[in-house]
Write a protein that holds these residues in place. Structure first.
Motif, PDB file in Angstrom:
ATOM      1  N   PHE A  24       2.715   2.251  -0.366  1.00  0.00           N
ATOM      2  CA  PHE A  24       3.037   2.574   1.018  1.00  0.00           C
ATOM      3  C   PHE A  24       4.538   2.839   1.160  1.00  0.00           C
ATOM      4  CE2 PHE A  24       3.490   1.318   5.636  1.00  0.00           C
ATOM      5  CZ  PHE A  24       2.846   2.441   6.133  1.00  0.00           C
ATOM      6  N   MET A  27       5.269   6.241  -0.132  1.00  0.00           N
ATOM      7  CA  MET A  27       4.907   7.257   0.866  1.00  0.00           C
ATOM      8  C   MET A  27       5.985   7.391   1.927  1.00  0.00           C
ATOM      9  SD  MET A  27       0.931   6.399   1.807  1.00  0.00           S
ATOM     10  CE  MET A  27       1.168   7.131   3.418  1.00  0.00           C
ATOM     11  N   GLY A  77      -3.188   5.504   2.032  1.00  0.00           N
ATOM     12  CA  GLY A  77      -2.468   5.522   3.290  1.00  0.00           C
ATOM     13  C   GLY A  77      -3.180   4.705   4.341  1.00  0.00           C
ATOM     14  N   ARG A  99      -1.594   8.325   8.303  1.00  0.00           N
ATOM     15  CA  ARG A  99      -0.526   8.720   7.378  1.00  0.00           C
ATOM     16  C   ARG A  99      -1.137   8.622   5.982  1.00  0.00           C
ATOM     17  NH1 ARG A  99       5.069   5.764   7.938  1.00  0.00           N
ATOM     18  NH2 ARG A  99       4.749   6.664  10.011  1.00  0.00           N
ATOM     19  N   SER A 101      -0.860   9.758   1.840  1.00  0.00           N
ATOM     20  CA  SER A 101       0.040  10.198   0.773  1.00  0.00           C
ATOM     21  C   SER A 101      -0.196  11.667   0.469  1.00  0.00           C
ATOM     22  CB  SER A 101      -0.216   9.368  -0.490  1.00  0.00           C
ATOM     23  OG  SER A 101       0.462   9.935  -1.586  1.00  0.00           O
TER      24      SER A 101
END
Length: 179
Positions: A24, A27, A77, A99, A101
């Motif tokens: 995370f 990302m 994500g 959200r 990746s």
């Protein structure tokens, strides 16, 4: 302990695990993933975001679910819900957001997970309406909103961004989940 909230054909939407923090954070400092956000997040900021997500789960029972690919167990994500309270006429309310990746873009994962979240919201009676919004230039995210059946409501100026910021103007979408 992993809590599975939603399963789709290809995905598991679940509680966050300690191992999710590293991918995370990767990302959140990726130029492509964060293109339409005010800035990239440091590891500390990314971890604080996960802490806020977990706190929202504790307080409401809902939140931004960690998403993994069912076949591989890879974290890709988040997709899920966030209670927003910033100063706009449609606040406070629930946002559906995502959200993913960039390694997993163009596979329909955000759409698949968001559709499952809409069904979850209906089943659980989360809210009458869900909102989603993004900066005007963020066409990919807006396309997900359209694919999941949300309707365009107009634009607004995001109060968290400074006047003149290139991302200040946001498009607003909504879906009725009371039916």
């Amino acid at each position: 302990m992993k809590i599975i909230y939603i399963e789709t054909e290809r995905l598991i939407l679940r509680s966050w695990e300690a191992a999710d923090r590293v991918p995370f954070a990767e990302m959140n400092c990726n130029d492509d993933v964060m293109r339409y956000f005010p800035g990239k997040l440091s590891v500390k900021e990314s971890n604080a975001f996960v802490d806020r997500i977990n706190t929202e789960f504790e307080e409401t029972g809902f939140g931004l679910f960690a998403v993994e690919i069912k076949a591989t167990g890879e974290f890709i994500g988040y997709v899920g819900f966030h209670r927003f309270t910033f100063d706009v006429p449609f606040s406070p309310n629930w946002e559906i957001g995502w959200r993913i990746s960039d390694k997993f873009w163009h596979n329909g994962y955000a759409t698949e997970a968001a559709m499952a979240c809409i069904n979850f919201a209906r089943e659980k009676g989360l809210s009458d309406k869900l909102y989603s919004f993004t900066a005007v230039p963020n066409i990919p995210s807006e396309n997900v909103m359209k694919r999941i059946g949300m309707t365009y409501q107009g634009t607004f100026m995001h109060p968290a961004l400074a006047d003149g910021h290139w991302l200040k103007e946001h498009k607003l979408y909504m879906i009725d989940v009371s039916k």
